[in-house]
Design a protein around this motif. Structure first.
Motif, short mmCIF file in Angstrom:
data_model
loop_
_atom_site.label_atom_id
_atom_site.label_comp_id
_atom_site.label_asym_id
_atom_site.label_seq_id
_atom_site.Cartn_x
_atom_site.Cartn_y
_atom_site.Cartn_z
N SER A 276 36.01 -42.08 -37.17
CA SER A 276 34.56 -41.40 -36.63
C SER A 276 33.95 -42.42 -35.95
O SER A 276 34.34 -43.51 -35.51
CB SER A 276 34.01 -41.23 -38.10
OG SER A 276 33.40 -42.31 -38.53
N GLY A 277 32.61 -42.06 -35.54
CA GLY A 277 32.12 -42.80 -34.37
C GLY A 277 31.23 -44.26 -34.82
O GLY A 277 30.49 -44.44 -33.83
N THR B 109 33.02 -43.65 -28.94
CA THR B 109 32.93 -44.93 -29.27
C THR B 109 34.22 -45.74 -28.62
O THR B 109 34.10 -46.90 -28.41
CB THR B 109 32.66 -45.15 -30.67
OG1 THR B 109 31.55 -44.31 -31.01
CG2 THR B 109 32.46 -46.52 -31.22
N LEU C 290 33.99 -46.87 -25.22
CA LEU C 290 33.13 -47.90 -25.13
C LEU C 290 33.50 -49.14 -25.80
O LEU C 290 33.26 -50.26 -25.23
CB LEU C 290 31.84 -47.49 -25.67
CG LEU C 290 30.96 -46.36 -25.17
CD1 LEU C 290 29.80 -45.99 -25.97
CD2 LEU C 290 30.37 -46.56 -23.71
N ASN D 207 32.94 -30.62 -40.29
CA ASN D 207 34.19 -30.68 -39.33
C ASN D 207 35.23 -31.07 -40.20
O ASN D 207 35.16 -31.15 -41.41
CB ASN D 207 33.72 -31.74 -38.33
CG ASN D 207 33.61 -33.39 -39.05
OD1 ASN D 207 34.58 -33.63 -39.75
ND2 ASN D 207 32.77 -34.19 -38.34
N SER E 23 31.47 -44.03 -40.10
CA SER E 23 29.93 -44.05 -39.76
C SER E 23 29.25 -43.64 -40.88
O SER E 23 29.54 -42.95 -41.93
CB SER E 23 29.78 -43.07 -38.41
OG SER E 23 29.70 -41.88 -39.16
C1 FMN Z 1 29.04 -47.90 -29.45
C2 FMN Z 1 28.72 -47.18 -30.61
C3 FMN Z 1 28.71 -47.71 -31.88
C4 FMN Z 1 28.13 -47.17 -33.09
N1 FMN Z 1 28.17 -48.05 -34.14
C5 FMN Z 1 27.77 -47.38 -35.22
C6 FMN Z 1 27.96 -48.09 -36.51
O1 FMN Z 1 28.47 -49.15 -36.64
N2 FMN Z 1 27.53 -47.29 -37.55
C7 FMN Z 1 27.17 -46.12 -37.45
O2 FMN Z 1 26.88 -45.44 -38.69
N3 FMN Z 1 26.96 -45.50 -36.42
C8 FMN Z 1 27.28 -45.97 -35.22
N4 FMN Z 1 27.20 -45.21 -33.97
C9 FMN Z 1 26.46 -44.33 -34.25
C10 FMN Z 1 27.39 -42.90 -34.33
O3 FMN Z 1 28.49 -42.79 -33.51
C11 FMN Z 1 26.71 -41.58 -34.73
O4 FMN Z 1 25.92 -41.68 -35.55
C12 FMN Z 1 27.41 -40.43 -34.28
O5 FMN Z 1 26.74 -39.16 -34.62
C13 FMN Z 1 28.57 -40.42 -35.84
O6 FMN Z 1 29.15 -39.19 -35.77
P1 FMN Z 1 30.57 -38.89 -36.53
O7 FMN Z 1 30.33 -39.57 -38.01
O8 FMN Z 1 30.64 -37.38 -36.71
O9 FMN Z 1 31.60 -39.69 -35.76
C14 FMN Z 1 27.74 -45.93 -33.03
C15 FMN Z 1 27.47 -45.33 -31.73
C16 FMN Z 1 28.11 -45.98 -30.54
C17 FMN Z 1 28.15 -45.17 -29.18
#
Ligand code: FMN
Length: 187
Positions: free
Chosen positions: A11-12, A44, A47, A103, A89
Protein backbone atom coordinates in the motif's frame (compact mmCIF):
# COMPACT_ATOMS: atom_id res chain seq x y z
CA UNK A 1 9.39 -29.09 2.73
CA UNK A 2 6.28 -27.79 0.92
CA UNK A 3 6.80 -24.59 -1.01
CA UNK A 4 5.02 -21.72 0.75
CA UNK A 5 2.52 -19.52 -1.04
CA UNK A 6 2.36 -15.97 0.26
CA UNK A 7 0.26 -12.97 -0.63
CA UNK A 8 2.14 -9.66 -0.52
CA UNK A 9 0.15 -6.43 -0.48
CA UNK A 10 1.91 -3.13 -1.03
CA UNK A 11 0.00 0.00 0.00
CA UNK A 12 0.99 3.65 -0.33
CA UNK A 13 2.80 4.29 2.96
CA UNK A 14 6.46 5.22 3.08
CA UNK A 15 8.80 2.21 3.12
CA UNK A 16 8.96 0.98 -0.48
CA UNK A 17 12.59 -0.23 -0.15
CA UNK A 18 11.33 -2.69 2.50
CA UNK A 19 8.76 -4.08 0.07
CA UNK A 20 11.37 -4.39 -2.69
CA UNK A 21 13.85 -6.14 -0.39
CA UNK A 22 11.10 -8.46 0.89
CA UNK A 23 10.19 -9.51 -2.66
CA UNK A 24 13.86 -10.18 -3.45
CA UNK A 25 14.25 -12.30 -0.31
CA UNK A 26 11.08 -14.26 -1.08
CA UNK A 27 12.37 -14.96 -4.59
CA UNK A 28 15.62 -16.37 -3.14
CA UNK A 29 13.62 -18.50 -0.67
CA UNK A 30 11.57 -19.90 -3.59
CA UNK A 31 8.32 -18.83 -1.94
CA UNK A 32 5.42 -18.55 -4.39
CA UNK A 33 4.51 -14.87 -4.26
CA UNK A 34 1.16 -13.34 -5.23
CA UNK A 35 1.34 -9.55 -5.41
CA UNK A 36 -1.23 -6.76 -5.10
CA UNK A 37 -0.17 -3.09 -5.25
CA UNK A 38 -2.63 -0.29 -4.58
CA UNK A 39 -2.69 2.77 -6.83
CA UNK A 40 -0.99 4.82 -4.10
CA UNK A 41 1.71 2.17 -3.75
CA UNK A 42 2.64 2.63 -7.42
CA UNK A 43 2.92 6.39 -6.87
CA UNK A 44 4.91 6.10 -3.64
CA UNK A 45 7.23 3.52 -5.23
CA UNK A 46 8.11 5.99 -7.97
CA UNK A 47 8.77 8.71 -5.38
CA UNK A 48 10.87 6.60 -3.01
CA UNK A 49 12.87 4.30 -5.29
CA UNK A 50 14.32 4.10 -8.79
CA UNK A 51 12.69 0.69 -9.30
CA UNK A 52 10.08 0.70 -12.06
CA UNK A 53 6.84 -1.03 -11.10
CA UNK A 54 7.29 -3.77 -13.73
CA UNK A 55 10.67 -4.68 -12.23
CA UNK A 56 8.98 -5.13 -8.83
CA UNK A 57 6.15 -7.11 -10.37
CA UNK A 58 8.61 -9.41 -12.16
CA UNK A 59 9.75 -10.64 -8.72
CA UNK A 60 6.29 -12.15 -8.10
CA UNK A 61 4.77 -15.33 -9.52
CA UNK A 62 1.35 -13.74 -9.94
CA UNK A 63 0.35 -10.08 -10.06
CA UNK A 64 -3.21 -8.82 -9.56
CA UNK A 65 -4.86 -5.52 -10.41
CA UNK A 66 -6.02 -4.02 -7.11
CA UNK A 67 -9.33 -3.07 -8.77
CA UNK A 68 -10.04 -6.66 -9.79
CA UNK A 69 -12.11 -7.74 -6.82
CA UNK A 70 -12.94 -10.98 -8.68
CA UNK A 71 -9.33 -12.25 -8.71
CA UNK A 72 -8.36 -15.47 -6.90
CA UNK A 73 -7.16 -13.90 -3.58
CA UNK A 74 -10.69 -12.47 -3.11
CA UNK A 75 -11.85 -15.94 -2.10
CA UNK A 76 -11.02 -17.99 0.95
CA UNK A 77 -11.13 -21.09 -1.25
CA UNK A 78 -7.85 -19.96 -2.85
CA UNK A 79 -5.19 -21.57 -0.62
CA UNK A 80 -2.61 -19.24 0.92
CA UNK A 81 -0.15 -19.64 3.76
CA UNK A 82 -0.64 -16.03 4.80
CA UNK A 83 -0.41 -12.40 3.81
CA UNK A 84 1.94 -9.51 4.54
CA UNK A 85 1.04 -5.88 3.86
CA UNK A 86 4.33 -4.05 3.43
CA UNK A 87 4.16 -1.15 4.04
CA UNK A 88 0.65 -0.79 5.42
CA UNK A 89 -0.77 2.75 5.23
CA UNK A 90 -3.13 4.09 7.88
CA UNK A 91 -5.85 4.12 5.23
CA UNK A 92 -5.37 0.44 4.45
CA UNK A 93 -5.18 -0.31 8.18
CA UNK A 94 -8.52 1.50 8.63
CA UNK A 95 -10.04 -0.52 5.78
CA UNK A 96 -8.90 -3.80 7.34
CA UNK A 97 -10.07 -2.62 10.77
CA UNK A 98 -13.59 -1.91 9.55
CA UNK A 99 -13.87 -4.72 7.00
CA UNK A 100 -14.35 -2.09 4.28
CA UNK A 101 -12.94 -4.13 1.41
CA UNK A 102 -13.19 -1.76 -1.54
CA UNK A 103 -10.06 -3.01 -3.32
CA UNK A 104 -8.47 -6.43 -3.80
CA UNK A 105 -5.74 -5.86 -1.20
CA UNK A 106 -8.36 -5.04 1.46
CA UNK A 107 -10.57 -7.94 0.43
CA UNK A 108 -7.60 -10.35 0.54
CA UNK A 109 -6.66 -9.11 4.03
CA UNK A 110 -10.28 -9.56 5.14
CA UNK A 111 -10.25 -13.10 3.74
CA UNK A 112 -6.92 -13.83 5.47
CA UNK A 113 -8.43 -12.86 8.84
CA UNK A 114 -11.70 -14.73 8.33
CA UNK A 115 -9.84 -17.88 7.29
CA UNK A 116 -7.68 -17.50 10.43
CA UNK A 117 -4.50 -17.32 8.37
CA UNK A 118 -1.51 -15.25 9.35
CA UNK A 119 -1.80 -11.55 8.49
CA UNK A 120 1.26 -9.36 9.09
CA UNK A 121 0.83 -5.59 8.83
CA UNK A 122 3.94 -3.44 8.53
CA UNK A 123 2.06 -0.34 9.64
CA UNK A 124 3.91 2.89 9.00
CA UNK A 125 3.14 6.37 10.28
CA UNK A 126 4.91 8.77 12.63
CA UNK A 127 3.66 10.01 15.02
CA UNK A 128 0.56 7.89 15.58
CA UNK A 129 -2.89 9.34 16.38
CA UNK A 130 -5.37 7.74 18.77
CA UNK A 131 -7.26 6.49 15.70
CA UNK A 132 -4.15 4.72 14.33
CA UNK A 133 -3.36 3.23 17.73
CA UNK A 134 -6.92 2.04 18.25
CA UNK A 135 -7.04 0.48 14.79
CA UNK A 136 -3.74 -1.32 15.33
CA UNK A 137 -4.82 -2.57 18.75
CA UNK A 138 -8.18 -3.85 17.54
CA UNK A 139 -6.79 -5.45 14.37
CA UNK A 140 -4.23 -7.19 16.58
CA UNK A 141 -7.11 -8.40 18.77
CA UNK A 142 -8.72 -9.75 15.58
CA UNK A 143 -5.63 -11.87 14.92
CA UNK A 144 -3.27 -9.74 12.81
CA UNK A 145 0.40 -9.24 13.71
CA UNK A 146 1.33 -5.56 13.89
CA UNK A 147 4.95 -5.27 12.84
CA UNK A 148 5.91 -1.60 12.41
CA UNK A 149 9.23 -0.96 10.62
CA UNK A 150 10.95 0.37 13.72
CA UNK A 151 14.69 0.99 13.83
CA UNK A 152 16.88 -1.38 15.80
CA UNK A 153 20.48 -0.83 16.81
CA UNK A 154 21.36 -3.98 18.77
CA UNK A 155 22.43 -5.61 15.50
CA UNK A 156 24.83 -2.66 14.86
CA UNK A 157 23.58 -1.81 11.34
CA UNK A 158 26.16 -0.10 9.12
CA UNK A 159 23.72 1.22 6.55
CA UNK A 160 20.06 1.94 5.83
CA UNK A 161 20.10 -1.18 3.62
CA UNK A 162 21.14 -3.29 6.60
CA UNK A 163 18.34 -1.79 8.71
CA UNK A 164 15.92 -2.56 5.89
CA UNK A 165 17.11 -6.17 5.70
CA UNK A 166 16.67 -6.49 9.45
CA UNK A 167 13.00 -5.56 9.15
CA UNK A 168 12.62 -7.98 6.23
CA UNK A 169 14.10 -10.69 8.48
CA UNK A 170 11.52 -9.89 11.16
CA UNK A 171 8.70 -10.18 8.60
CA UNK A 172 10.01 -13.48 7.22
CA UNK A 173 10.37 -14.89 10.74
CA UNK A 174 6.58 -14.56 11.06
CA UNK A 175 6.19 -17.02 8.20
CA UNK A 176 9.11 -19.23 9.22
CA UNK A 177 10.97 -18.40 6.01
CA UNK A 178 14.78 -18.50 6.19
CA UNK A 179 16.69 -15.32 5.33
CA UNK A 180 20.47 -15.61 5.38
CA UNK A 181 21.06 -11.87 5.61
CA UNK A 182 19.18 -11.54 8.91
CA UNK A 183 21.63 -11.03 11.78
CA UNK A 184 20.06 -12.46 14.95
CA UNK A 185 20.90 -11.44 18.47
CA UNK A 186 23.10 -14.15 19.94
CA UNK A 187 23.87 -12.61 23.28
C1 FMN B 1 5.68 9.71 -0.52
C2 FMN B 1 4.48 9.35 0.29
C3 FMN B 1 4.63 8.81 1.55
C4 FMN B 1 3.52 8.44 2.32
N1 FMN B 1 3.73 7.90 3.54
C5 FMN B 1 2.67 7.48 4.27
C6 FMN B 1 2.90 6.79 5.49
O1 FMN B 1 4.02 6.57 5.94
N2 FMN B 1 1.81 6.33 6.16
C7 FMN B 1 0.53 6.52 5.69
O2 FMN B 1 -0.41 6.06 6.34
N3 FMN B 1 0.30 7.17 4.53
C8 FMN B 1 1.33 7.65 3.80
N4 FMN B 1 1.12 8.28 2.60
C9 FMN B 1 -0.27 8.56 2.19
C10 FMN B 1 -0.94 7.38 1.50
O3 FMN B 1 -0.27 7.09 0.28
C11 FMN B 1 -2.41 7.75 1.23
O4 FMN B 1 -3.13 7.84 2.46
C12 FMN B 1 -3.09 6.78 0.31
O5 FMN B 1 -4.43 7.18 0.12
C13 FMN B 1 -3.07 5.35 0.85
O6 FMN B 1 -3.82 4.52 -0.02
P1 FMN B 1 -3.70 2.93 0.03
O7 FMN B 1 -3.76 2.55 1.47
O8 FMN B 1 -4.89 2.48 -0.75
O9 FMN B 1 -2.42 2.55 -0.63
C14 FMN B 1 2.21 8.66 1.83
C15 FMN B 1 2.05 9.21 0.55
C16 FMN B 1 3.17 9.55 -0.21
C17 FMN B 1 2.97 10.12 -1.59
Amino acid sequence: MKQKRLLVGISGASGMPIAVELLRALKVSQTEVHLICTDSAVKTLSLETDNPINEIQSLADAVYDSHNIGASPASGSFPMDGMAVVPCSMKTLAGIHSGYSDNLLLRAADVTLKERRKLVLVTRECPLSNIHLRNMYEVSQAGAVILPPVLSYYNRPQSVEEMTRHIVGKILDQFEIEFNEFRRWEG
